[in-house]
Design a protein around this motif. Structure first.
Motif, PDB file in Angstrom:
ATOM      1  N   ILE A  57      23.092  64.883 -31.024  1.00 54.65           N
ATOM      2  CA  ILE A  57      22.231  63.872 -31.641  1.00 54.65           C
ATOM      3  C   ILE A  57      22.690  62.469 -31.261  1.00 54.65           C
ATOM      4  N   LEU A  58      21.750  61.629 -30.851  1.00 52.18           N
ATOM      5  CA  LEU A  58      22.033  60.230 -30.566  1.00 52.18           C
ATOM      6  C   LEU A  58      21.899  59.434 -31.859  1.00 52.18           C
ATOM      7  N   CYS A  59      22.836  58.512 -32.095  1.00 49.17           N
ATOM      8  CA  CYS A  59      22.802  57.821 -33.390  1.00 49.17           C
ATOM      9  C   CYS A  59      22.857  56.306 -33.272  1.00 49.17           C
ATOM     10  N   GLY A  60      23.632  55.762 -32.331  1.00 53.40           N
ATOM     11  CA  GLY A  60      23.766  54.313 -32.200  1.00 53.40           C
ATOM     12  C   GLY A  60      22.969  53.790 -31.031  1.00 53.40           C
ATOM     13  N   LEU A  61      22.307  52.632 -31.209  1.00 54.27           N
ATOM     14  CA  LEU A  61      21.454  52.091 -30.148  1.00 54.27           C
ATOM     15  C   LEU A  61      21.364  50.577 -30.267  1.00 54.27           C
ATOM     16  N   ASP A  62      21.604  49.884 -29.149  1.00 59.91           N
ATOM     17  CA  ASP A  62      21.395  48.437 -29.092  1.00 59.91           C
ATOM     18  C   ASP A  62      21.002  48.070 -27.668  1.00 59.91           C
ATOM     19  N   ILE A  63      20.368  46.908 -27.515  1.00 59.85           N
ATOM     20  CA  ILE A  63      19.922  46.458 -26.202  1.00 59.85           C
ATOM     21  C   ILE A  63      20.763  45.272 -25.772  1.00 59.85           C
ATOM     22  N   ARG A 106      26.772  47.323 -31.622  1.00 57.32           N
ATOM     23  CA  ARG A 106      26.264  45.957 -31.499  1.00 57.32           C
ATOM     24  C   ARG A 106      26.835  45.307 -30.237  1.00 57.32           C
ATOM     25  N   TYR A 107      25.987  44.674 -29.452  1.00 55.10           N
ATOM     26  CA  TYR A 107      26.445  43.854 -28.337  1.00 55.10           C
ATOM     27  C   TYR A 107      26.921  42.501 -28.857  1.00 55.10           C
ATOM     28  N   SER A 108      27.885  41.907 -28.157  1.00 54.72           N
ATOM     29  CA  SER A 108      28.227  40.510 -28.429  1.00 54.72           C
ATOM     30  C   SER A 108      27.096  39.636 -27.912  1.00 54.72           C
ATOM     31  N   ALA A 109      27.069  38.376 -28.318  1.00 56.65           N
ATOM     32  CA  ALA A 109      25.954  37.487 -27.976  1.00 56.65           C
ATOM     33  C   ALA A 109      25.792  37.305 -26.469  1.00 56.65           C
ATOM     34  N   ASP A 110      26.892  37.349 -25.714  1.00 59.11           N
ATOM     35  CA  ASP A 110      26.816  37.172 -24.265  1.00 59.11           C
ATOM     36  C   ASP A 110      26.792  38.494 -23.509  1.00 59.11           C
ATOM     37  N   GLY A 111      26.853  39.618 -24.227  1.00 57.66           N
ATOM     38  CA  GLY A 111      26.792  40.921 -23.578  1.00 57.66           C
ATOM     39  C   GLY A 111      28.090  41.403 -22.977  1.00 57.66           C
ATOM     40  N   ARG A 112      29.152  40.630 -23.137  1.00 57.62           N
ATOM     41  CA  ARG A 112      30.428  41.009 -22.532  1.00 57.62           C
ATOM     42  C   ARG A 112      31.083  42.175 -23.272  1.00 57.62           C
ATOM     43  N   TYR A 113      30.976  42.155 -24.584  1.00 53.15           N
ATOM     44  CA  TYR A 113      31.623  43.185 -25.399  1.00 53.15           C
ATOM     45  C   TYR A 113      30.602  43.985 -26.206  1.00 53.15           C
ATOM     46  N   ILE A 114      31.063  45.149 -26.660  1.00 57.40           N
ATOM     47  CA  ILE A 114      30.274  45.984 -27.565  1.00 57.40           C
ATOM     48  C   ILE A 114      31.171  46.388 -28.726  1.00 57.40           C
ATOM     49  N   ILE A 115      30.667  46.241 -29.939  1.00 55.48           N
ATOM     50  CA  ILE A 115      31.387  46.689 -31.127  1.00 55.48           C
ATOM     51  C   ILE A 115      30.890  48.083 -31.499  1.00 55.48           C
TER      52      ILE A 115
END
Length: 399
Positions: A57-63, A106-115
Motif C-alpha cells: 500500500i502506498l501512503c505518503g505523497l507529495d509533489i 513533505r518537500y522542503s520549499a526549494d525541493g532540496r530535502y524531503i521530510i
C-alpha cells in the motif's frame, strides 16, 4: 403431537436459516457497495496508474516544488520512490524510512530535502501529545541527512539552512550542513505544532492555554468554571520572531488538541489541525478533525474552516493557484477526497476510495485497506493524483 425434541430441532433449524439469510444479505450488500465504488459515475474522469513494481500500500505523497516529480512511500516494505508523473515511471528508489506503517512526506520549499514522518497504525494517542520519528533526506540521492527520534514536530526553513524541531518545550534550529543544534528557545507548555512562515521571519508554536495568562481576560472574570475548562482542554497558538525569539502575539482563539500547524505557500494563511479532547467533545467518541484558519500576516483567527471524519490525521493541501482546498475524509464506508472552493468553503468535487475486491489488472492489485490516503494537485490544478492501494489514481476534476 410434536415432542419437546421436535420443537427444539425446529427452532434450531429456524435460527440457522435466519443466520444464513443474514449472511447472504450481508454478502449481497457488500458486493453492491463494491460495485458502486467501482462505477464512480459520469462525473468522475479518472485513470488507475501502476506505480512501478510496488506490491504494498502506498501512503505518503507529495509533489516537488518544480512540479516534475512525486515523492511516494509505502507501508510494510520500505522503499521510497521518486516518480515521474508525466512519463509514469519510477525515476529513483531508495531504502529509507524503515517504518512498518509508512511515512508522511513533505518537500522542503526549494525541493532540496524531503521530510519523512513516521506513521503509526494508531496515529494519535487519545488526549495526549504525540512523539514520533522524523528523517530528513536529500531528494536527489536519498541520503539521510539527520534523524530525529521522539519529537513532536519538525519543519525546514524556507532557505533549507535549518531544520526546526519541537521537543518538549524546546524549539530548536539545527544546521543541516553540520547536523548540529545552533540555537533554540523555550515555549511554556508547548504541544505538537510548529511552523515557519514562507519568508522565514515568524515561527508559530502550539501550546496549552495557561491560567496565569488568562486570569485578567475579561471573558473569564465572572466565569471561573469556563476558565477551568479552557485550561484543562484547550490550546493556543503563539507566533515568535524567528531571529530574536521574542513573542510577537498569541492568536486570540482557543483550539482543541493541536496536532499540526502549517503555513500556506504565500504565507497568508496559517492552518491549525485540531481534534477535540474526548471529555470535551459533546458528540461522543467518534473522531472528528477540524482544520481552522488563521490570518498568517496579522494573527487574526478566521471563521473559515474545514472538517474531516478520517480515522487518521488527514492529508490536506492547497492547489498551486490557491483557489482549491483538498482534504481526505471518511464517508459512510470508505475514505474520500473532498475538493473545496477555498474562498467560499463550498465543496466542489468528491471521490470515494472504495475497496475493490476480486480485481486484477496489469499485475497484482492491492486494496487500500487501512483507510489512509494522500494526494497532490498537479501543476495545472485540473488533475488530482492520490494513492489507492499499490496504484495511483489520476482524477481529472475539470472535464
Amino acid at each position: 403431537m410434536p415432542t419437546k425434541k421436535d420443537v427444539k430441532l425446529y427452532f434450531a433449524g429456524t435460527v440457522k436459516i435466519k443466520l444464513m439469510q443474514k449472511f447472504i444479505f450481508s454478502l449481497i450488500f457488500l458486493l453492491q457497495i463494491t460495485l458502486a465504488g467501482v462505477c464512480q459515475g459520469p462525473t468522475h474522469d479518472f485513470e488507475r496508474v501502476r506505480m512501478g513494481n510496488a506490491k504494498h500500500i502506498l501512503c505518503g505523497l507529495d509533489i516537488s516544488p518544480d512540479g516534475q516529480y512525486l515523492a511516494i512511500s509505502s507501508v510494510q516494505s520500505f522503499p521510497f520512490y521518486i516518480f515521474d508523473w508525466q512519463g509514469r515511471t519510477v525515476k529513483q528508489e531508495f531504502s529509507v524510512g524503515n517504518w512498518y506503517a509508512g511515512s508522511y512526506i513533505r518537500y522542503s520549499a526549494d525541493g532540496r530535502y524531503i521530510i519523512l514522518q513516521k506513521l503509526l497504525y494508531a496515529d494519535w494517542a487519545q488526549n495526549k501529545d504525540k512523539e514520533v520519528t522524523f528523517e530528513i533526506i536529500e531528494a536527489a540521492t536519498g541520503k539521510v541527512v539527520k534523524r530525529f527520534d521522539s519529537y513532536h514536530a519538525l519543519t525546514i526553513s524556507p532557505d533549507s539552512k535549518y531544520a526546526i524541531s519541537l521537543s518538549g518545550e524546546e524549539v530548536a534550529f539545527w544546521d543541516l550542513s553540520s547536523g548540529s543544534k545552533e540555537k533554540s528557545f523555550k515555549v511554556n507548555s508547548a504541544t505538537n505544532g510548529v511552523a515557519i512562515s514562507p519568508d522565514g521571519r515568524k515561527v508559530a508554536v502550539s501550546h496549552r492555554a495557561l491560567e496565569i495568562d488568562l486570569e485578567n481576560n475579561p471573558r473569564f472574570k465572572k466565569d471561573k468554571k469556563a476558565l477551568k475548562n479552557v485550561v484543562k482542554y484547550k490550546q493556543q497558538v503563539s507566533v515568535y520572531n524567528a531571529e530574536t525569539f521574542e513573542k510577537e502575539y498569541t492568536v486570540d482563539e482557543f483550539y482543541d488538541i493541536i496536532y499540526r500547524l502549517k503555513y500556506s505557500p504565500d504565507g497568508k494563511t496559517l492552518f491549525c489541525v485540531q481534534i477535540p479532547h474526548l471529555k470535551s467533545d459533546a458528540k461522543g467518541n467518534k473522531r472528528q478533525t477540524f482544520i481552522s484558519t488563521i490570518n498568517g500576516e496579522t494573527g487574526e483567527p478566521l471563521r473559515k474552516g474545514f472538517t474531516s471524519q478520517s480515522n487518521y490525521e488527514p492529508d490536506f493541501k492547497l492547489s498551486h493557484n490557491g483557489k482549491l482546498f483538498g482534504l481526505v475524509s471518511l464517508g459512510e464506508k470508505f475514505p474520500e477526497i473532498h475538493i473545496y472552493d477555498f474562498e467560499t468553503g463550498r465543496m466542489l468535487h468528491r471521490f470515494e476510495l472504495s475497496v475493490r475486491m476480486f480485481e486484477k489488472k496489469d499485475g497484482e492489485w492491492v486494496a487500500n485497506t487501512d483507510g489512509r490516503s494522500s494526494f497532490v494537485f498537479l501543476p495545472d490544478d485540473k488533475t488530482v493524483v492520490f494513492t489507492m492501494g499499490n496504484h495511483l489514481i489520476y482524477w481529472k476534476i475539470e472535464n
